[in-house]
Design a protein around this motif. Sequence first.
Motif, short mmCIF file in Angstrom:
data_model
loop_
_atom_site.label_atom_id
_atom_site.label_comp_id
_atom_site.label_asym_id
_atom_site.label_seq_id
_atom_site.Cartn_x
_atom_site.Cartn_y
_atom_site.Cartn_z
N GLY A 129 -1.36 17.43 5.95
CA GLY A 129 -1.29 16.27 6.65
C GLY A 129 -2.72 15.18 6.54
N SER A 130 -1.86 13.88 5.45
CA SER A 130 -3.01 13.43 4.82
C SER A 130 -2.63 11.89 5.00
N LEU A 131 -3.54 11.26 5.40
CA LEU A 131 -2.90 9.46 5.10
C LEU A 131 -3.94 8.97 3.81
N LEU A 132 -3.73 9.49 3.12
CA LEU A 132 -4.77 8.61 1.67
C LEU A 132 -4.27 8.11 1.05
N LEU A 133 -4.55 7.06 0.63
CA LEU A 133 -3.40 5.84 0.11
C LEU A 133 -2.91 5.49 1.16
N LEU A 134 -3.20 5.19 1.92
CA LEU A 134 -1.82 4.56 2.86
C LEU A 134 -1.94 2.56 2.61
N ASP A 135 -2.77 3.05 2.35
CA ASP A 135 -3.03 1.23 1.98
C ASP A 135 -4.62 1.15 1.09
N GLY A 136 -4.41 -0.60 0.46
CA GLY A 136 -5.14 -0.50 -0.77
C GLY A 136 -4.78 -0.68 -2.24
N ASP A 137 -5.69 -1.51 -2.68
CA ASP A 137 -4.97 -2.29 -4.27
C ASP A 137 -4.59 -1.10 -4.87
N ASN A 138 -3.54 -1.27 -5.67
CA ASN A 138 -2.84 -1.36 -6.80
C ASN A 138 -2.46 0.72 -6.81
N VAL A 139 -2.02 0.60 -4.72
CA VAL A 139 -1.06 1.38 -4.11
C VAL A 139 0.39 0.99 -4.18
N ILE A 140 1.00 1.90 -4.76
CA ILE A 140 2.28 1.78 -4.98
C ILE A 140 3.66 2.76 -3.85
N ASP A 141 4.74 1.72 -3.69
CA ASP A 141 5.27 2.64 -2.57
C ASP A 141 7.13 2.41 -3.43
N PRO A 142 7.49 3.95 -3.85
CA PRO A 142 8.46 3.89 -5.19
C PRO A 142 9.71 3.17 -3.92
N GLY A 143 9.41 4.08 -2.78
CA GLY A 143 10.63 3.56 -1.87
C GLY A 143 10.99 2.16 -1.32
N LEU A 144 9.49 1.53 -1.32
CA LEU A 144 9.41 -0.35 -0.90
C LEU A 144 10.70 -0.59 -1.47
N LYS A 145 10.27 -0.63 -3.70
CA LYS A 145 10.99 -1.06 -4.02
C LYS A 145 12.20 -1.14 -4.09
N LYS A 146 12.60 0.02 -4.09
CA LYS A 146 13.72 0.48 -4.14
C LYS A 146 14.79 -1.08 -2.98
N LYS A 147 14.48 -1.00 -2.11
CA LYS A 147 14.74 -0.93 -0.77
C LYS A 147 15.30 -2.42 -1.58
N LYS A 148 14.15 -3.10 -2.07
CA LYS A 148 13.77 -4.47 -2.57
C LYS A 148 15.03 -4.80 -3.56
N ARG A 149 15.17 -3.51 -4.63
CA ARG A 149 16.11 -4.30 -5.59
C ARG A 149 17.45 -4.20 -4.58
N LYS A 150 17.59 -3.07 -3.76
CA LYS A 150 18.55 -2.83 -3.20
C LYS A 150 19.72 -4.26 -2.37
N ARG A 151 18.24 -4.46 -1.25
CA ARG A 151 18.40 -5.77 -0.78
C ARG A 151 19.00 -7.32 -2.00
N LYS A 152 18.39 -7.20 -3.63
CA LYS A 152 18.52 -8.35 -4.30
C LYS A 152 19.54 -8.36 -4.37
N ARG A 153 20.35 -6.78 -5.54
CA ARG A 153 21.68 -6.35 -5.42
C ARG A 153 22.93 -6.96 -4.57
#
Length: 397
Positions: free
Chosen positions: A361-385
């Motif tokens: 269990g680790s929270l590393l990369l939870l926040d910060g610059d240039n960190v990408i969340d592919p699940g969030l990008k999928k949700k944005k694309r789904k909302r846009k569609r």
Amino acid sequence: MSHLHIPVELITNILSHLPVKPLVRFLCVSNQWYAVITNSDFIIMHLNRSIETNRERTLILKEDDIPPPLRYFSVKFPKDNRLGKAVEIYQPLYYWDLKDQRHKWDILDYCHGLVCLYKDDDEILIWNPLIRKYRKLPNEPIEESSGFSGNMYSSLAFGHDPHKNYYKVLRVMTDDVKFEVKVYSLRSQSWKKIEERWPKKSLDSWNAKSLNGAVHWLVGDRGVLDQESLLAFDLAGHREISALYNAISTKSLYSDRHLEVLGGYICVIEIYMFTNDVWLMKEYGVESSWTRIYKIEQGVVPWIFEYLKPLMFSKNGKKVLLEEDQDAHTNLIWYDIEKKRCKMVKNQSFPDSFIVATCIGSLLLLDGDNVIDPGLKKKKRKRKRNQSPLESIGSNG
């Protein structure tokens, strides 16, 4: 009834005992909780408790040797050593580039819940699969001043610098005569060339393993057969390169050796005639501390095998989990060290062929610059569609 004020210190202490998944959900509770959970000191506190308790032990399985699209799975590792159901998780690059050839990505190494993936030695990312976020490293060219001639080779390594609490990727480029060594720091998000002179050693294996703030290779003296030693590159600020100690055996009897990390120790597996002889360095840097912990010979496993990669010890340390690639099929095996018996892990939810990484269990990369969340990008694309043309125009205006 008035609202009771709970001290931040108490909230922090309680939250640090929780698993990763609820903590990610609790980011939405309040601004105060968000600030606590994303604080770097809290993330380190939570990680240290995960390391101490072996909390949320998880296997990450990456499908292998099949056409894309490949899948990734997480497998819970309960206290009774029974592996749970393989659950598909977000691929780190699936939504980043739909044209990407995902079958070329491979697992380099893993540390403290982070998994380092690479493709063709020049594309690298660091991924936390439990929180579904990753950071892609910038491409780093080879410097003309390195003066390479002929064919070049590279060795990559991923590890932790405990002195500065940095996570780093090390890249060694060589043409067997000259070397170029560069280090990427997750903290600075940049590459830096190391000017230290590389010793006159040849890398007998490009497989590097990180432990105790150093990256290790099995190396040999050029022109000398069957004379291996262990080379360590210190990831700390002084960046010292040194040959630490001789390998446990120099006999030409052994046809091959593999370097691993098992249970927090440097581990060497000597392979000869379908026999795996497994040694641990019980006291780091002390040659006399090499100890053979088990030996698997033909007959213990009821089929012909070559290499059984050790992944981790059981909770009581009496068994070791092994990974074996067998004709486009991967086996996981529990080996009882005392009884010298093997038991196949049977789980119909596993893919046929896969590569394993282990996580806590680790929270590393939870926040910060240039960190990408592919699940969030999928949700944005789904909302846009799902938007109507008028809604789309309105959102852009």
